[in-house]
Every structure is written in C-alpha cells, then in structure tokens.
Design an enzyme around this catalytic site. Structure first.
Site, mmCIF file in Angstrom:
data_model
loop_
_atom_site.group_PDB
_atom_site.id
_atom_site.type_symbol
_atom_site.label_atom_id
_atom_site.label_comp_id
_atom_site.label_asym_id
_atom_site.label_seq_id
_atom_site.Cartn_x
_atom_site.Cartn_y
_atom_site.Cartn_z
ATOM 1 N N CYS A 258 -0.276 3.059 -22.731
ATOM 2 C CA CYS A 258 -1.467 3.491 -21.880
ATOM 3 C C CYS A 258 -2.959 4.207 -22.258
ATOM 4 C CB CYS A 258 -0.775 4.541 -20.606
ATOM 5 S SG CYS A 258 1.017 4.109 -19.929
ATOM 6 N N CYS B 162 -6.149 1.550 -23.158
ATOM 7 C CA CYS B 162 -6.729 2.065 -22.198
ATOM 8 C C CYS B 162 -7.116 2.409 -21.381
ATOM 9 C CB CYS B 162 -5.881 0.170 -21.806
ATOM 10 S SG CYS B 162 -5.501 -1.191 -22.188
ATOM 11 N N HIS B 163 -6.306 3.505 -20.781
ATOM 12 C CA HIS B 163 -7.225 4.695 -19.495
ATOM 13 C C HIS B 163 -7.656 5.702 -20.420
ATOM 14 C CE1 HIS B 163 -5.442 2.330 -16.328
ATOM 15 N NE2 HIS B 163 -3.913 1.894 -17.750
ATOM 16 N N MET C 125 -2.356 -4.619 -14.678
ATOM 17 C CA MET C 125 -1.684 -3.505 -14.940
ATOM 18 C C MET C 125 -0.349 -4.393 -15.415
ATOM 19 S SD MET C 125 -0.875 -0.957 -14.661
ATOM 20 C CE MET C 125 0.855 0.449 -15.145
ATOM 21 N N HIS D 290 -17.519 -1.361 -30.863
ATOM 22 C CA HIS D 290 -16.388 -1.565 -31.589
ATOM 23 C C HIS D 290 -16.737 -1.514 -33.309
ATOM 24 C CE1 HIS D 290 -12.001 -1.974 -31.737
ATOM 25 N NE2 HIS D 290 -11.932 -3.268 -32.374
ATOM 26 N N HIS E 219 -15.063 -10.003 -31.392
ATOM 27 C CA HIS E 219 -14.554 -9.487 -31.969
ATOM 28 C C HIS E 219 -14.740 -9.802 -33.537
ATOM 29 C CE1 HIS E 219 -11.466 -6.927 -34.519
ATOM 30 N NE2 HIS E 219 -11.065 -6.630 -33.435
#
Length: 719
Positions: free
Chosen positions: A223, A226-227, A264, A503, A545
């Site tokens: 998790c 992302c979080h 999710m 990034h 990317h």
C-alpha cells in the site's frame, strides 16, 4: 498461464475506467457514481455470502465469467440483493446487444432498473480484456441460466470500440485514477520496517501488538507505494485516521476485499489477502500509522562496510573482459545483478545486492558499478577485479530508487549521491569508499498548493556536466534541486519549481538540458543545467515514463528527445535544438502511436536508425510480450512488431518484454523477458539493422531480469 490469484488482481487493478469522483459517463451513459455510492455498494456486497467457487465446464466464456464477474453477479447469475443486479433473466441485458457491449467495455454507474427493481451500484470497466474475451463472456451470459440472447462476436466488440473513438482502448485502463499498473507493479518494494513505533489510537477497534506488526508489514509491501508511508496520500488517496475511523471496520473490510471502481485493488476477492488479514488490516488502518524510524547519519554510518580497502584494490584491470561492452542486469526478485559479457553473451558472475535493484550507474572512469536496491542498499562493484566483486556497501534508508556519481571536470567520481523514498532525504558519500558525508532532508512545501508535505521522495538524480552539481528530482513537492558539491560542508542548494510528481528522465544529446517526467501532472520539465533554470514545462499525454528517454535527429525537426507513456500508446517527440531549430525547441513536434500503454522505456543509439519501444505493463499479453520498432527516417510508416517473448521460448508465464539496451557498438539491442520468480526468464539479443534474432541467453540464475545497463553507454549518457 498466470497464477489465478495474481491474474485476478491484475484484472481488478486494470479494469478501472470509471472514477468515483469524476463527471465522466459510464459505458451506457449514466453519470459516474459518487464515492458514497461506490462504497455503499461495496458494503452491501460484503454483507452477503461470497459466491461459491464453481468449476468451469471448459467453456471459455464461462471461465472468464467465473474469474471476473461472479464475485458480484454470482456464479449462478442471480446477483446480490440490493447491491448487484442479476444477469439471469435480465431484460436490461438481453434487449440491446450494443448496449451490453458498451457496459462490458466501459462499465456502468448510477441508477438502473433490472427486472422491475432499481439498483444503484457500480460496475467497473472490463475494457482491458481483448475483443475475443469480451465476446466470450457476453455470449456466455446471454446463453446461460435460461437466457436466450444473441451471440456476440469479436467483430461486434471491435466495432463498438472503434465507434467510441478510443474511449474503450485497452491501453487506457488504469489501476488508480491517473495511475497505471506500473505504479503498482514497478514501484513496489518488500522492505522490512524494523524499528517502527506502534501507535494505538483512541476510538479505534482493538488490535494486538502482533496484529499491528503484521499489518504494518502488509501495508508497507502493498500500500505504501501509492498511499505513502505516513498515509498522507501520494498517487493514492489519504488513509488518515480522521477518514478511516468514520468509515469503520465493515466498510474498510469491504473496500479491501472487493476493491473499488474508483481504483482500489480487490485484495480479498483476488485471494491476495485472507479474510483474517483483511479484518486485521481494516482495524489497523483506524490506528495512527507507525512512526517509521528515521535513518540518519549514525544508522547509515553503522551500515557502511568497506569490504576491500582502496589500498588493496588492483591498480590495473586484472580480468580480460571488454568492460566497455559489459552489461549489469538487474535480477529483480532475487536481490542480485548479473554481469553479462556483451561479446560472448556469457554470464560473468552473479553478485548479491539489495532487493530489486532499481538502477545501475557507472563511475566516470567506467571502473565501478553503483547499484541501488529498493531496500536502499547501495553496492559498489569493482570491475577491475577478477572476478568483479563488491568492495563497499551501505544502506542509505529504508527504501530508495536513485544513485549517481560526480562528473564535473576535476570532481570525477569524488562523490556519490543516493536518494531515498523513506526517509525522504539524500546522502552524499565518498565516491570510492561510500563513506557517508552529508545527509539532507527533502521535506518541504509543494510547488502548487504551497502546503507542507512530510514525505517528498527522491526520484531521479543526474550529474551535471556544466557545474559541480547533482540534479535531484523531488517527487511529491515537484521541485528540482541543484545540489552543489564543491563545498559539501557549506552545501549550496538551488531549488527550481517544476511540477508534481517528478519521476525519471535524461539528457538531451548535448548533455546540457535535463528532460524529466512529472508523470502525474502529464508534463515534461526541461532544466537548463548551464543557466541553472527551468526552460520549459511541456504538456504530454498520458503519464509519461521515458526511462532516460531517447535522442535522435528527426528528418524534419532536427534533434529530438523521446518519451513513451504508461497511460496510452503515445510516443512523444520533443524538439531540443533552440539554436538550430528555434521554432521547434521545447515543443511537441510529433506524436507517434505505439503498441499501447504500459510502456516503460524507449531507446535508440547514434549508430542506429531505429527507435525501440517496449510496453511490458500493457494488460494485453500480445503487446506486453512484444516490442515495437520504428525507422527513424520513415516514422510515418509506423512500427514493426517483434515477438521477443516467443523467440525466448520460455513456456508459461507473463513473459513481459522490458527495456531495450544497446551494446557499445550500437548494432545489437538487448531485451529482458521478465517472468515470475519461479518461472524461466531470459535475455534476448536482436540485430539492430536486420531486426533478426541473434541469441537467447537462458540460465537458471537469470531470475526476473529487468533493467540492463551497458557500461559504455551508461558512462557516456548515450541513449
């Protein structure tokens, strides 16, 4: 064949085309559901008995249905009362074949009446499935449980996709809204969080110390990417206790189990987590996150090991390797690198490193390889030794992605720098021993809202050729730091505001301009390393990317730099010659269409007339197992598809084809065929001129190969 639990997760993750908080239309024209509507449906589903496993009869459509649809609509097609409508005897389904196809491709949100009863649930898009799979599922449900509907063909599905103008393109499916699968797959880590302090919280449900520690590890593995470690939100939504306690345990269990069309993943119905783990996680998320340990100079210093002192290292190359044509190959899941001789195509050695090495960087001299694992372990490998071996190592944090060495004249290899995801900081070290010298935090305010962010991670780092500086991307704040190492005791840092979330990126052909992706902002930032300023912010689509990008001379627009994308099939060409082609400089001059979204790398070489583009994270194996190649002198002719994974002949597995990398001469291009850890992987070498197979390198020691770094090309920043 992919193992079913992982296949289901991938389908759940890749299915999302509707977002709960957007104003976009669902597949049949209904407005997208609100977050409350999404979760009301999820909780209703969680309260019902789970669908009983059924054994497919051999019918392809039935197998697809059981894998992808039965969790909501049940194996018998009866649905779940007050949550998900039945498909058995459904007039809504049967009366309009085209509408049924649109719903399957685009999902459905909002009120709908089925057999006289109102439903207000959310169905995700299955647009990532290919046309045959969608047709098989629809034909199955229209002819099962007494239904007597029409047959749906792949041609019917293709016609609906085409009429939608790309809305249902497989390449546009995302894991989280605006976050493709790569964020989940390519950015993951499995690093332990030893030393984190447990924080029991008033108002939260009971949880034992053992459960808290186990949940903490699951969160960090699945998790945090992302979080965020602190749950403040990054590419995923915030999960702070003021939010989670209001939702409650049953709500959170439903969300974790079944996922959400808002992005999710379905950790439970995909069998990635057990019911006991889900219950534990639902309670854990209502407690304050553990205080992850800081990792300052004392801890870094304690991890530092010089395995071979400088005085004991060779004064000349002892082996007979052609080091310029040596490749450092990441063996992602085994925590190793393979050194492969580019001339003989033989493995020289396998060296233990940190977990899931993100990059290998070369010293200016080409003698040393610096590898950085996602567990923040940095290895220094001496290529002059026989055989090459690690001579120093250090751990710069708990999670990291980047390393670089100084390249400015007079400072060559004097310093090394590594950037961490946690703690958010960078570490400056002695370039030859890795002795830690300075630790600098990157916590600060964001470029847009000017709000404090506690977890701004360090992404790409490059070394300036114009000044004694490292150029450091700070992901969450959207800032580019110019870290001047001429006097590290009195460190001078220039901050350039760019865009969130920075990034990766690379140099233009002159090595003056650094072009870097702010992928969640859909922009490319251009940094002038000579004038030390932001030159441009260029809009691109979708979730660029570039890796390090690719440089070549365009027949019409002159020098260009290229990026592919995670979120769609775009291959974007940006003019990079303000002196010779000022009208085209820092503008998108051409956008090509590649195989599809899910691309991680583009590559060419000064000796090549080809542009190579991968797509390893595309949901369609026909795309992820191949590679596209363009003739740079005839780009309008489109691309040729090469079946790299088929050439590798590995048997079962995902067999993602990732990261083209040239040899020194620029006449061969190497690919990794990235399979599961327990499956066979390979390296495939292709003749750049003829585009024909040269060799497949197979070895049981090649476990999950991903990135490859040719010594000469990496030293020269040639891509």
């Amino acid at each position: 064949m992919i193992n079913k639990p992982y296949q289901l997760v991938a389908l759940g993750l890749l299915s999302v085309m509707l977002t709960a908080c957007s104003q976009e239309q669902g597949g049949a024209g209904q407005p997208a559901a609100t977050g409350a509507e999404v979760h009301q449906a999820e909780v209703a589903q969680a309260a019902q008995p789970a669908a009983q496993p059924a054994t497919p009869s051999g019918n392809t459509g039935e197998a697809e249905y059981l894998a992808n649809c039965a969790a909501c609509h049940q194996a018998n097609g009866q649905g779940l009362p007050d949550a998900f409508p039945p498909l058995a005897g459904s007039t809504f389904l049967m009366e309009d074949k085209e509408r049924a196809i649109k719903v399957a491709l685009g999902g459905l949100a909002g009120p709908v009446e089925v057999n006289g009863k109102a439903y207000n649930a959310v169905m995700p898009s299955w647009g990532h499935l290919d046309d045959d799979a969608v047709a098989n599922v629809l034909t199955y449900v229209m002819s099962s449980w007494g239904n007597k509907g029409p047959t749906v063909t792949a041609a019917d599905v293709a016609a609906v996709r085409e009429a939608a103008g790309g809305k249902f393109d497989q390449a546009k499916v995302e894991v989280h809204p605006g976050v493709p699968e790569a964020v989940m797959v390519y950015e993951g880590t499995r690093q332990q969080i030893a030393g984190a302090r447990t924080r029991m919280t008033p108002g939260a449900p009971p949880i034992t110390e053992e459960e808290y520690q186990a949940s903490q590890q699951i969160y960090f593995e699945r998790c945090a990417g992302c979080h965020g470690v602190l749950r403040k939100g990054a590419t995923g939504k915030p999960l702070t206790v003021d939010i989670t306690q209001k939702k409650g345990t049953e709500f959170l269990k439903a969300l974790i189990t079944y996922g959400s069309p808002a992005g999710m993943p379905n950790w439970g119905s995909s069998e990635q987590l057990t019911p006991a783990q889900i219950d534990m996680m639902a309670r854990f998320l209502q407690h304050e996150p553990p205080d992850p340990p800081e990792y300052g100079l004392p801890q870094i210093q304690a991890s530092w090991k010089v395995l071979v002192p400088v005085a004991d290292r060779p004064t000349k190359q002892l082996n007979k390797l052609n080091l310029d044509n040596l490749f450092s190959v990441t063996l992602r899941d085994s925590g190793e690198i393979a050194l492969v001789d580019g001339d003989s195509k033989e493995i020289v050695d396998i060296l233990t490193t940190g977990y899931a090495v993100h990059i290998s960087r070369l010293s200016h001299s080409g003698r040393y390889v610096y590898t950085i694992g996602r567990d923040a372990k940095l290895n220094l490998v001496d290529l002059w030794m026989d055989p090459p071996q690690t001579v120093a190592e250090i751990k710069v944090g708990l999670e990291a992605r980047s390393v670089e060495t100084s390249k400015y004249k007079g400072y060559e290899d004097k310093y090394a720098i590594a950037g961490s995801y946690w703690p958010p900081q960078y570490v400056i070290m002695d370039g030859i021993t890795l002795e830690p010298l300075r630790v600098v935090s990157t916590r600060g305010v964001t470029v847009d809202t000017q709000e404090y962010h506690p977890e701004p991670r360090v992404a790409a780092i490059v070394a300036s050729h114009e000044h004694p500086e490292f150029i450091v991307n700070i992901k969450e704040t959207g800032q580019v730091l110019l870290v001047n190492y001429s006097d590290i005791k009195n460190l001078q840092v220039t901050t350039i505001d760019a865009a969130r979330y920075l990034h990766d990126g690379g140099w233009d052909s002159t090595l003056r301009y650094f072009l870097t992706a702010a992928n969640q902002s859909d922009k490319i930032a251009v940094i002038d390393s000579r004038e030390r300023e932001l030159t441009a912010l260029i809009d691109v689509q979708k979730t660029p990317h570039p890796g390090r990008g690719a440089n070549f001379i365009h027949p019409e627009y002159g020098p260009v730099w290229v990026t592919s994308a995670l979120g769609n099939a775009n291959i974007t060409l940006i003019g990079t010659d303000p002196a010779g082609h000022p009208d085209h400089a820092w503008k998108v001059v051409e956008t090509l269409q590649g195989l599809g979204g899910g691309s991680l790398f583009v590559k060419t070489n000064p000796a090549s007339q080809n542009l190579w583009v991968d797509a390893p994270l595309n949901p369609d194996p026909k795309i992820s197992q191949t590679v596209a190649v363009f003739d740079i002198n005839n780009l309008k002719a489109g691309y040729e598809v090469l079946p790299i994974a088929e050439w590798a002949d590995l048997g079962e597995g995902a067999k993602r084809v990732v990261q083209p990398e040239f040899n020194k001469a620029g006449d061969e291009v190497w690919f990794s065929v990235w399979n599961g850890k327990a499956q066979k992987s390979a390296l495939v070498v292709v003749d750049d001129k003829t585009r024909k197979l040269i060799k497949v390198i197979k070895d049981d020691r090649l476990i999950t190969p991903t990135g490859k770094f040719n010594v000469y090309n990496t030293v020269q920043d040639r891509y």
